[in-house]
Design a protein around this motif. Structure first.
Motif, PDB file in Angstrom:
ATOM      1  N   HIS A 183      -1.402  -4.211  -2.959  1.00  0.00           N
ATOM      2  CA  HIS A 183      -1.950  -2.862  -3.153  1.00  0.00           C
ATOM      3  C   HIS A 183      -3.441  -2.891  -3.458  1.00  0.00           C
ATOM      4  O   HIS A 183      -3.938  -3.787  -4.154  1.00  0.00           O
ATOM      5  CB  HIS A 183      -1.225  -2.140  -4.302  1.00  0.00           C
ATOM      6  CG  HIS A 183       0.163  -1.698  -3.962  1.00  0.00           C
ATOM      7  ND1 HIS A 183       1.244  -2.529  -4.079  1.00  0.00           N
ATOM      8  CD2 HIS A 183       0.635  -0.521  -3.489  1.00  0.00           C
ATOM      9  CE1 HIS A 183       2.340  -1.874  -3.700  1.00  0.00           C
ATOM     10  NE2 HIS A 183       1.985  -0.658  -3.341  1.00  0.00           N
ATOM     11  N   TYR A 208       1.602   3.202  -5.105  1.00  0.00           N
ATOM     12  CA  TYR A 208       0.756   4.127  -5.874  1.00  0.00           C
ATOM     13  C   TYR A 208       0.889   5.573  -5.420  1.00  0.00           C
ATOM     14  O   TYR A 208       0.339   6.472  -6.046  1.00  0.00           O
ATOM     15  CB  TYR A 208      -0.707   3.705  -5.860  1.00  0.00           C
ATOM     16  CG  TYR A 208      -1.237   3.210  -4.535  1.00  0.00           C
ATOM     17  CD1 TYR A 208      -1.120   3.960  -3.377  1.00  0.00           C
ATOM     18  CD2 TYR A 208      -1.857   1.970  -4.454  1.00  0.00           C
ATOM     19  CE1 TYR A 208      -1.614   3.505  -2.174  1.00  0.00           C
ATOM     20  CE2 TYR A 208      -2.356   1.497  -3.253  1.00  0.00           C
ATOM     21  CZ  TYR A 208      -2.225   2.268  -2.113  1.00  0.00           C
ATOM     22  OH  TYR A 208      -2.714   1.802  -0.919  1.00  0.00           O
ATOM     23  N   GLU A 220       0.814  -1.218   0.000  1.00  0.00           N
ATOM     24  CA  GLU A 220       0.000   0.000   0.000  1.00  0.00           C
ATOM     25  C   GLU A 220       0.850   1.273   0.000  1.00  0.00           C
ATOM     26  O   GLU A 220       0.547   2.242   0.694  1.00  0.00           O
ATOM     27  CB  GLU A 220      -0.965   0.001   1.207  1.00  0.00           C
ATOM     28  CG  GLU A 220      -1.781  -1.266   1.379  1.00  0.00           C
ATOM     29  CD  GLU A 220      -2.790  -1.516   0.259  1.00  0.00           C
ATOM     30  OE1 GLU A 220      -2.846  -0.731  -0.704  1.00  0.00           O
ATOM     31  OE2 GLU A 220      -3.533  -2.514   0.345  1.00  0.00           O
ATOM     32  N   THR A 229      -6.600  -1.865  -5.431  1.00  0.00           N
ATOM     33  CA  THR A 229      -6.668  -1.727  -6.889  1.00  0.00           C
ATOM     34  C   THR A 229      -7.657  -0.675  -7.411  1.00  0.00           C
ATOM     35  O   THR A 229      -7.441  -0.156  -8.509  1.00  0.00           O
ATOM     36  CB  THR A 229      -6.993  -3.085  -7.542  1.00  0.00           C
ATOM     37  OG1 THR A 229      -8.123  -3.669  -6.882  1.00  0.00           O
ATOM     38  CG2 THR A 229      -5.802  -4.024  -7.439  1.00  0.00           C
ATOM     39  N   TYR A 240      -7.996  -5.696  -3.774  1.00  0.00           N
ATOM     40  CA  TYR A 240      -6.540  -5.610  -3.700  1.00  0.00           C
ATOM     41  C   TYR A 240      -5.897  -6.723  -4.518  1.00  0.00           C
ATOM     42  O   TYR A 240      -6.540  -7.714  -4.871  1.00  0.00           O
ATOM     43  CB  TYR A 240      -6.034  -5.627  -2.246  1.00  0.00           C
ATOM     44  CG  TYR A 240      -6.090  -6.970  -1.544  1.00  0.00           C
ATOM     45  CD1 TYR A 240      -5.051  -7.886  -1.656  1.00  0.00           C
ATOM     46  CD2 TYR A 240      -7.186  -7.311  -0.755  1.00  0.00           C
ATOM     47  CE1 TYR A 240      -5.096  -9.117  -1.003  1.00  0.00           C
ATOM     48  CE2 TYR A 240      -7.237  -8.529  -0.101  1.00  0.00           C
ATOM     49  CZ  TYR A 240      -6.195  -9.427  -0.231  1.00  0.00           C
ATOM     50  OH  TYR A 240      -6.247 -10.642   0.407  1.00  0.00           O
ATOM     51  N   GLY A 242      -2.970   0.601  -8.063  1.00  0.00           N
ATOM     52  CA  GLY A 242      -2.279  -0.608  -7.637  1.00  0.00           C
ATOM     53  C   GLY A 242      -1.910  -1.500  -8.806  1.00  0.00           C
ATOM     54  O   GLY A 242      -0.818  -2.074  -8.850  1.00  0.00           O
ATOM     55  N   HIS A 272       1.871  -2.917  -9.874  1.00  0.00           N
ATOM     56  CA  HIS A 272       2.212  -4.334  -9.991  1.00  0.00           C
ATOM     57  C   HIS A 272       2.618  -4.701 -11.411  1.00  0.00           C
ATOM     58  O   HIS A 272       3.546  -5.503 -11.607  1.00  0.00           O
ATOM     59  CB  HIS A 272       1.027  -5.181  -9.520  1.00  0.00           C
ATOM     60  CG  HIS A 272       0.851  -5.174  -8.031  1.00  0.00           C
ATOM     61  ND1 HIS A 272       0.732  -6.320  -7.278  1.00  0.00           N
ATOM     62  CD2 HIS A 272       0.791  -4.152  -7.141  1.00  0.00           C
ATOM     63  CE1 HIS A 272       0.599  -6.003  -5.995  1.00  0.00           C
ATOM     64  NE2 HIS A 272       0.627  -4.688  -5.901  1.00  0.00           N
TER      65      HIS A 272
END
Length: 199
Positions: A149, A121, A118, A151, A189, A161, A165
Motif C-alpha cells: 500500500h 485504505y 492498494e 503510505t 509504499y 497504508g 498494515h
C-alpha cells in the motif's frame, strides 16, 4: 486527518474510471512496474495453487502473477476496468476476473495466496476488520497474505497504508493466527508478508 470514516462506495471508483481508463497509470508507470517487481519478488513460493487478488483494476499485476498460479481469482469493486483486465488476460484460462466488493462479497477458499494491493485504505476500520478475518479464514494453513500500500496520507481515503498494515500486524502477535515474515518500506509504499499458522 482523513475526511471520511466510511468505506468508499463502488460509485467512487466508477467515476474515477469513467474519467480515465488507467487512472493510476498501472500500465505505463515506472514506479508501478518497480513496485510490481518488488511484490512478486517478495512471494516465498515460486508457484501457488489457488490465489486471490483483491483490487486487480486493469489486470497489469494480475498478468504478472498469473504465470505463478494454477488458478487465480482477480476481483475489483468496479466493473469498468475489468473489461480491460479480461482483454489482457484472455489467453490465461486459469484466471477468473470478477466484479466483487469486499467484505460484503467474498469468495470461498481455501487460497494459498491472497494479495491485497492498494485497496485496504479504501475501507472503514469496521470493514477492514471484517475483511481481515475473512482473509484469514480463507487462507490455507501456511498460506501467504501479501499487503502492498501507498503510505502518504490521501485525504479522500478512510485509512492510510500504514494503518492498514499495522492492523494486520496485530494479528501476528504470539497468540495470533498469522506470522509476520517480511516488512519492506520504500519511499512511498510499504510491503508486508504474512503466513497463516498451522492449527
Amino acid at each position: 486527518m482523513s475526511k471520511t470514516s466510511s468505506t468508499l462506495p463502488q460509485a467512487y471508483f466508477d467515476s474515477v474510471y469513467q474519467a480515465n481508463n488507467d487512472p493510476w497509470a498501472f500500465a505505463t508507470s515506472d514506479y508501478e512496474r518497480r513496485k510490481y517487481e518488488a511484490t512478486l519478488a517478495a512471494l516465498p513460493n515460486e508457484h501457488y495453487h489457488n490465489a486471490f487478488e483483491i483490487g486487480c483494476s486493469i489486470g497489469v499485476l494480475t498478468q504478472m502473477l498469473a504465470d505463478r498460479c494454477d488458478q487465480l481469482l482477480a476481483v475489483d469493486a468496479s466493473e469498468l476496468p475489468l473489461k480491460t483486465a479480461r482483454e489482457r488476460l484472455a489467453t490465461y484460462p486459469a484466471v477468473t476476473i470478477r466484479q466483487m466488493s469486499i467484505p460484503g462479497e467474498f469468495p470461498q477458499g481455501p487460497f494459498d495466496l491472497i494479495l491485497l494491493s492498494e485497496v485496504g485504505y479504501y475501507l472503514s476500520r469496521e470493514d477492514l476488520s471484517l475483511s481481515r478475518q475473512l482473509m484469514i479464514d480463507a487462507l490455507s494453513p501456511n498460506g501467504h497474505l501479501l499487503l502492498v500500500h501507498w503510505t502518504p496520507v490521501v485525504h479522500d481515503y478512510p485509512l492510510t497504508g500504514d494503518e492498514v498494515h499495522d492492523f494486520f500486524a496485530a494479528s501476528a502477535q504470539s497468540t495470533g493466527p498469522l506470522t509476520h515474515l517480511l516488512n519492506q518500506r520504500a519511499e512511498t509504499y510499504r510491503l508486508d508478508l504474512f503466513q497463516k499458522k498451522l492449527t
